[in-house]
Design a protein around this motif. Structure first.
Motif, short mmCIF file in Angstrom:
data_model
loop_
_atom_site.label_atom_id
_atom_site.label_comp_id
_atom_site.label_asym_id
_atom_site.label_seq_id
_atom_site.Cartn_x
_atom_site.Cartn_y
_atom_site.Cartn_z
N ARG A 9 61.29 -27.25 10.07
CA ARG A 9 61.00 -28.63 9.71
C ARG A 9 59.58 -29.09 10.02
O ARG A 9 59.02 -29.87 9.27
CB ARG A 9 61.95 -29.56 10.46
N TYR A 10 59.01 -28.63 11.12
CA TYR A 10 57.80 -29.27 11.63
C TYR A 10 56.57 -28.39 11.71
O TYR A 10 55.59 -28.78 12.32
CB TYR A 10 58.09 -29.86 13.02
N THR A 11 56.59 -27.22 11.12
CA THR A 11 55.40 -26.37 11.15
C THR A 11 54.98 -26.01 9.73
O THR A 11 55.77 -26.09 8.79
CB THR A 11 55.67 -25.06 11.93
N GLY A 12 53.72 -25.61 9.61
CA GLY A 12 53.23 -25.15 8.32
C GLY A 12 53.96 -23.91 7.86
O GLY A 12 54.21 -23.71 6.66
N LEU A 13 54.31 -23.05 8.81
CA LEU A 13 55.08 -21.85 8.47
C LEU A 13 56.42 -22.23 7.85
O LEU A 13 56.83 -21.65 6.84
CB LEU A 13 55.30 -21.00 9.72
N GLY A 14 57.07 -23.23 8.42
CA GLY A 14 58.35 -23.68 7.88
C GLY A 14 58.22 -24.25 6.48
O GLY A 14 59.04 -23.98 5.60
N ARG A 15 57.17 -25.04 6.26
CA ARG A 15 56.94 -25.59 4.92
C ARG A 15 56.67 -24.47 3.91
O ARG A 15 57.17 -24.50 2.79
CB ARG A 15 55.78 -26.58 4.94
N SER A 16 55.90 -23.48 4.33
CA SER A 16 55.64 -22.34 3.44
C SER A 16 56.91 -21.58 3.13
O SER A 16 57.13 -21.15 1.99
CB SER A 16 54.61 -21.41 4.08
N MET A 17 57.75 -21.39 4.14
CA MET A 17 59.00 -20.68 3.92
C MET A 17 59.91 -21.44 2.96
O MET A 17 60.50 -20.84 2.05
CB MET A 17 59.72 -20.46 5.27
N ARG A 18 60.00 -22.75 3.15
CA ARG A 18 60.83 -23.54 2.25
C ARG A 18 60.27 -23.54 0.83
O ARG A 18 61.02 -23.46 -0.14
CB ARG A 18 60.98 -24.96 2.78
N ALA A 19 58.95 -23.61 0.71
CA ALA A 19 58.33 -23.61 -0.62
C ALA A 19 58.58 -22.29 -1.33
O ALA A 19 58.90 -22.26 -2.53
CB ALA A 19 56.83 -23.86 -0.50
N SER A 20 58.46 -21.17 -0.62
CA SER A 20 58.67 -19.88 -1.28
C SER A 20 60.14 -19.63 -1.56
O SER A 20 60.47 -18.90 -2.50
CB SER A 20 58.10 -18.74 -0.43
N ALA A 21 61.04 -20.25 -0.79
CA ALA A 21 62.47 -20.11 -1.08
C ALA A 21 62.85 -20.88 -2.33
O ALA A 21 63.70 -20.45 -3.10
CB ALA A 21 63.30 -20.59 0.11
N VAL A 22 62.19 -22.03 -2.56
CA VAL A 22 62.49 -22.82 -3.75
C VAL A 22 61.92 -22.16 -4.99
O VAL A 22 62.60 -21.98 -5.99
CB VAL A 22 61.95 -24.27 -3.59
#
Length: 176
Positions: A96-109
């Protein structure tokens, strides 16, 4: 514990190499990595049983159960719940709160869209495989070894945990 984390990371790296190898061979079926992982899991299980033996021996972490309100409860249950809560909270905070998490969510979508905005999807997926292996270690390390072949079973559990982690983190879409 450090050796277990390294073993989990190594199992995750091995899973990543299988995933990328299938992609390089042009295998487009999304079920292929899962099927290969199951095949490797069975092969590793057979190898562990052959090398370490099949004679079970159980070593509990605690002397005996505790009584809570007239009910006998194994203290290992509390350790398992604490590990589950800690790992879940850490994964949630990272996602939820890191750039790594945002990147992971973006690549999963959408792996294609994530690549367009500069996310190195293949590298991220490899990193997630390693992270999943480490999460698998955390998930399986709390339980006491239930087999004399503790090292073999531990490595097998780490590999199984890394596959579960990959499914939980949803990193199966194809990257460009």
């Amino acid at each position: 514990m450090l050796v277990a984390l390294v073993a989990g990371a190594a199992c995750g790296a091995f899973s990543a190499s299988l995933f990328l190898g299938l992609r390089r061979l042009g295998v487009a079926d999304p079920m292929a990595p899962g099927l290969v992982s199951v095949g490797v899991l069975f092969a590793l299980g057979s190898l562990a049983l052959t090398f370490f033996g099949v004679d079970p021996s159980y070593r509990p972490n605690f002397d005996g159960p505790v009584m809570i309100g007239g009910v006998r409860v194994d203290p290992q249950t509390f350790v398992n719940l604490a590990v589950i809560a800690t790992v879940t909270a850490c994964a949630l905070l990272i996602l939820r709160y890191t750039g790594l998490g945002r990147s992971m969510r973006a690549s999963a979508v959408s792996a294609v869209d994530a690549a367009l905005v500069g996310i190195r999807v293949a590298r991220l997926q490899c990193g997630v495989f390693v992270l999943a292996g480490v999460l698998g270690v955390s998930a399986t390390h709390a339980a006491p070894p239930g087999n004399a072949s503790a090292l073999g079973r531990a490595l097998l559990d780490r590999y199984r945990g890394s596959n579960i982690g990959k499914l939980v983190l949803r990193v199966w879409p194809d990257a460009p």
